[in-house]
Design an enzyme around this catalytic site. Structure first.
Site, PDB file in Angstrom:
ATOM      1  N   SER A   5       0.826  -1.203   0.000  1.00 55.23           N
ATOM      2  CA  SER A   5       0.000   0.000   0.000  1.00 55.23           C
ATOM      3  C   SER A   5       0.864   1.259   0.000  1.00 55.23           C
ATOM      4  O   SER A   5       2.013   1.254   0.440  1.00 55.23           O
ATOM      5  CB  SER A   5      -0.907   0.026   1.230  1.00 55.23           C
ATOM      6  OG  SER A   5      -1.755  -1.093   1.234  1.00 55.23           O
TER       7      SER A   5
HETATM    8  N1  SAH Z   1       0.002  -5.063   4.179  1.00 58.34           N
HETATM    9  C1  SAH Z   1       0.600  -5.492   2.936  1.00 58.34           C
HETATM   10  C2  SAH Z   1      -0.358  -5.325   1.794  1.00 58.34           C
HETATM   11  C3  SAH Z   1      -0.403  -6.548   0.982  1.00 58.34           C
HETATM   12  S1  SAH Z   1      -1.707  -6.635  -0.222  1.00 58.34           S
HETATM   13  C4  SAH Z   1       1.897  -4.750   2.701  1.00 58.34           C
HETATM   14  O1  SAH Z   1       2.181  -3.803   3.439  1.00 58.34           O
HETATM   15  O2  SAH Z   1       2.642  -5.114   1.802  1.00 58.34           O
HETATM   16  C5  SAH Z   1      -2.799  -7.805   0.529  1.00 58.34           C
HETATM   17  C6  SAH Z   1      -2.200  -9.131   0.907  1.00 58.34           C
HETATM   18  O3  SAH Z   1      -3.275  -9.948   1.396  1.00 58.34           O
HETATM   19  C7  SAH Z   1      -1.559  -9.920  -0.230  1.00 58.34           C
HETATM   20  O4  SAH Z   1      -0.264 -10.283   0.127  1.00 58.34           O
HETATM   21  C8  SAH Z   1      -2.455 -11.135  -0.381  1.00 58.34           C
HETATM   22  O5  SAH Z   1      -1.770 -12.288  -0.814  1.00 58.34           O
HETATM   23  C9  SAH Z   1      -3.021 -11.297   1.024  1.00 58.34           C
HETATM   24  N2  SAH Z   1      -4.268 -12.038   1.103  1.00 58.34           N
HETATM   25  C10 SAH Z   1      -5.298 -12.016   0.223  1.00 58.34           C
HETATM   26  N3  SAH Z   1      -6.296 -12.805   0.644  1.00 58.34           N
HETATM   27  C11 SAH Z   1      -5.889 -13.348   1.830  1.00 58.34           C
HETATM   28  C12 SAH Z   1      -6.497 -14.254   2.756  1.00 58.34           C
HETATM   29  N4  SAH Z   1      -7.694 -14.769   2.549  1.00 58.34           N
HETATM   30  N5  SAH Z   1      -5.806 -14.569   3.872  1.00 58.34           N
HETATM   31  C13 SAH Z   1      -4.564 -14.057   4.094  1.00 58.34           C
HETATM   32  N6  SAH Z   1      -3.948 -13.202   3.250  1.00 58.34           N
HETATM   33  C14 SAH Z   1      -4.598 -12.856   2.129  1.00 58.34           C
END
Ligand code: SAH
Length: 210
Positions: free
Chosen positions: A63
């Site tokens: 993000s």
């Molecule tokens: N907070 C992260 C943002 C990552 S984007 C950062 O600072 O980089 C969202 C993330 O959620 C992705 O890595 C994706 O793989 C994960 N994600 C998506 N669905 C999910 C689920 N059901 N359970 C756990 N993680 C999930």
């Protein structure tokens, strides 16, 4: 030479985060401290402190710095809390939380992202993070209640299972929606659940595990 890029981080914190209204000194200190460039793929490191989200592979994104700070401030952490994070991704948000809270329990569904994030966070010496690989939609069974919950991928509807893992006095920040998403702040009080809409956002969708 500023190999740690602290100067860029201070500029990011002042011009992108403080200037837009984030005031919590804990959040500002964490933004100025966590080396965001280490959480970004090498080819994109030059952009690590830019005012934008960046791809981290596997169709996922880290993000925008302001959104990470805004969501963290909304949790109103004062230190010592037990925090649940759904979507470890790069691990950057995890590090910001680990700087402020007592313990961070983080769940990621994409194995290579989970592995990479853990390697970076271990390398930085964070000892207050617990990791889990799998679907975080239902939270971390057996480990609630949490003082705060942050969901960093968009849930199609308000995730009731996560609301259930929120302790009394706890807060959850979660993007809800499909095409049009809104960031919600959920509070559990002694009386029940309060849900407030904060702003329109765009997150990658929460993936459903099997
Ligand atoms: N907070 C992260 C943002 C990552 S984007 C950062 O600072 O980089 C969202 C993330 O959620 C992705 O890595 C994706 O793989 C994960 N994600 C998506 N669905 C999910 C689920 N059901 N359970 C756990 N993680 C999930």
């Amino acid at each position: 030479m500023d190999s740690d890029r602290a100067r860029e981080r201070r500029l990011m914190t002042d011009t992108q985060i403080r200037a837009r209204g984030v005031r919590d000194p804990r959040v500002l200190a964490a933004a100025a401290k966590v080396p965001r460039h280490l959480f970004v793929p090498e080819a994109l490191r030059v952009h690590a402190y830019a005012d934008e989200p960046l791809p981290i592979g596997h169709g996922q994104t880290i993000s925008q710095p302001y959104i990470v700070a805004y969501m963290t401030e909304a949790l109103a952490l004062r230190g010592g809390e037990k925090v649940l994070e759904i979507g470890t991704g790069s691990g950057y948000q995890t590090a910001v939380l680990a700087e402020i809270a007592g313990e961070v329990w983080t769940i990621e569904i994409v194995e290579p992202l989970a592995r990479q994030a853990r390697a970076v966070l271990d390398g930085l010496g964070y000892a207050n993070i617990r990791y889990r690989l799998g679907d975080g939609s239902a939270g971390w069974p057996g480990e609630g209640p949490f003082d705060a919950i942050i969901v960093t991928a968009a849930a199609p509807v308000m995730p009731a299972a996560l609301e259930d893992q929120l302790g009394v006095g706890g807060r959850m920040i979660v993007p809800v929606g499909t095409d049009l998403q809104e960031l919600y702040l959920v509070r559990r009080t002694g009386q029940g659940i309060e849900r407030g809409r904060l702003l329109g956002v765009r997150f990658v969708p929460l993936v459903r595990g099997s």
